[in-house]
Structures are given as C-alpha cells and as structure tokens.
Scaffold this active site. Structure first.
Site, short mmCIF file in Angstrom:
data_model
loop_
_atom_site.label_atom_id
_atom_site.label_comp_id
_atom_site.label_asym_id
_atom_site.label_seq_id
_atom_site.Cartn_x
_atom_site.Cartn_y
_atom_site.Cartn_z
N HIS A 13 8.71 8.42 -0.84
CA HIS A 13 8.08 9.50 -0.08
C HIS A 13 9.13 10.30 0.69
O HIS A 13 9.12 11.52 0.68
CB HIS A 13 7.09 8.94 0.95
CG HIS A 13 5.86 8.31 0.38
ND1 HIS A 13 5.44 7.06 0.76
CD2 HIS A 13 4.96 8.75 -0.53
CE1 HIS A 13 4.33 6.75 0.12
NE2 HIS A 13 4.02 7.76 -0.68
N LYS A 37 -11.71 4.16 2.49
CA LYS A 37 -10.65 3.20 2.19
C LYS A 37 -10.11 2.60 3.47
O LYS A 37 -9.80 3.31 4.41
CB LYS A 37 -9.49 3.92 1.48
CG LYS A 37 -9.43 3.72 0.00
CD LYS A 37 -8.30 4.54 -0.57
CE LYS A 37 -7.20 3.66 -1.06
NZ LYS A 37 -6.14 4.43 -1.74
N ARG A 86 6.30 10.37 -10.62
CA ARG A 86 7.07 9.20 -11.02
C ARG A 86 7.05 9.00 -12.53
O ARG A 86 7.99 8.51 -13.11
CB ARG A 86 6.51 7.94 -10.35
CG ARG A 86 6.68 7.93 -8.85
CD ARG A 86 5.92 6.80 -8.24
NE ARG A 86 4.50 7.00 -8.51
CZ ARG A 86 3.51 6.35 -7.93
NH1 ARG A 86 3.78 5.42 -7.06
NH2 ARG A 86 2.27 6.61 -8.22
N SER A 123 3.27 2.70 -2.60
CA SER A 123 2.84 1.96 -1.40
C SER A 123 2.04 0.73 -1.80
O SER A 123 2.21 -0.35 -1.21
CB SER A 123 2.00 2.86 -0.50
OG SER A 123 2.77 3.91 0.00
#
Length: 157
Positions: A13, A37, A86, A123
C-alpha cells in the site's frame, strides 16, 4: 485518491501511495468504512496508522468514507483514483470498477503495477500468516507490525 480498507496497511500500500505522491500535488488515502465487515483494526486505528506511516509525504492526507467512492471523490474534488495491480485477476475486477466510476462521475482510474517485491502481499494474507505466528515483518511498516503482533496476542488470550 488511493482507496482501500487498509486492514492493516502494508508496504505494498505504502509503495503505491508514495509513488502516487510523486505524480500528484495531493493524494488522499481514502479508508473505506464497511459496516458489513468486521475488521481487525477499527477505522480510527487504521486512520491513525496510515497517518503515522505516511507522515513523510507532506502532500498525502488520510480520510475515511462510506458509500460510493465516486461520491467521496466528488466531495474531495479528486478526479483520479489510483489502484495498484498485483496480478491479472486484480485487473479483471478493477477494470469493471474503473468503467463504472467513469460512467457514474467521470472519475478516471490510473492502474499502477505493484512493485514485484509486494506482488503477493495482501492485508488478508498478512493477517492469516500473523494469526498462526508467521513472520510478516518484511511486509509491514515497523509500527504497524507492532500493533498487529499486539492485536494477535490479545485475540489469542
């Protein structure tokens, strides 16, 4: 605008935020508040950690938001969203979001390839490895690592 949940913020990040800070006069790190969440860190804790680890970037500020990203971009007068990619699977999802965002509000998306050092880091993966006692120190800023280790220890007790 660099949006995300940042639960926790990783070196990947920070790489995207830092590179973005060299491209734009101001970068807003937008921490999504997702009430459906339960995060490991509260939104306030994530904001605190992000402000701490981005302190060396004078043109970066950290804010939280809920709802549509494009509405937050409008309110902040941000016309570009920067997203790190990614893998090809990231692109498939992010392209749809980018097309929706341009259609809804004219907000452009800049895709930034992730530094290969961080191409596998997320994460979720960091939390999973840390949960089982694995060493994630190469993937987190030192202050975030300390908080993560403390949090994991407190959840085991």
């Amino acid at each position: 605008m660099c949006p995300g949940s940042f639960d926790p913020v990783t070196n990947g990040h920070l790489d995207i935020v830092g590179r973005s800070s060299r491209l734009f006069d101001e970068v807003i790190v937008g921490v999504l508040i997702n009430q459906s969440k339960q995060g490991l860190f509260t939104v306030d804790e994530r904001i605190e950690l992000l402000r701490e680890v981005t302190a060396d970037y004078p043109n970066v500020r950290v804010e939280s938001f809920r709802g549509l990203l494009v509405d937050f971009c409008r309110a902040q007068e941000a016309s570009v969203v920067v997203k790190g990619l990614r893998a090809v699977s990231d692109f498939d999802y992010e392209l749809q979001m980018a097309q929706m965002n341009i259609g809804l509000a004219g907000v452009e998306t800049l895709f930034m390839p992730t530094n290969p050092l961080y191409s596998f880091v997320s994460s979720s993966l960091v939390k999973e490895v840390a949960k089982w006692g694995g060493d994630v120190s190469a993937h987190l800023p030192e202050s975030v690592l300390r908080r993560l280790v403390d949090r994991m220890e407190s959840t085991r007790s």
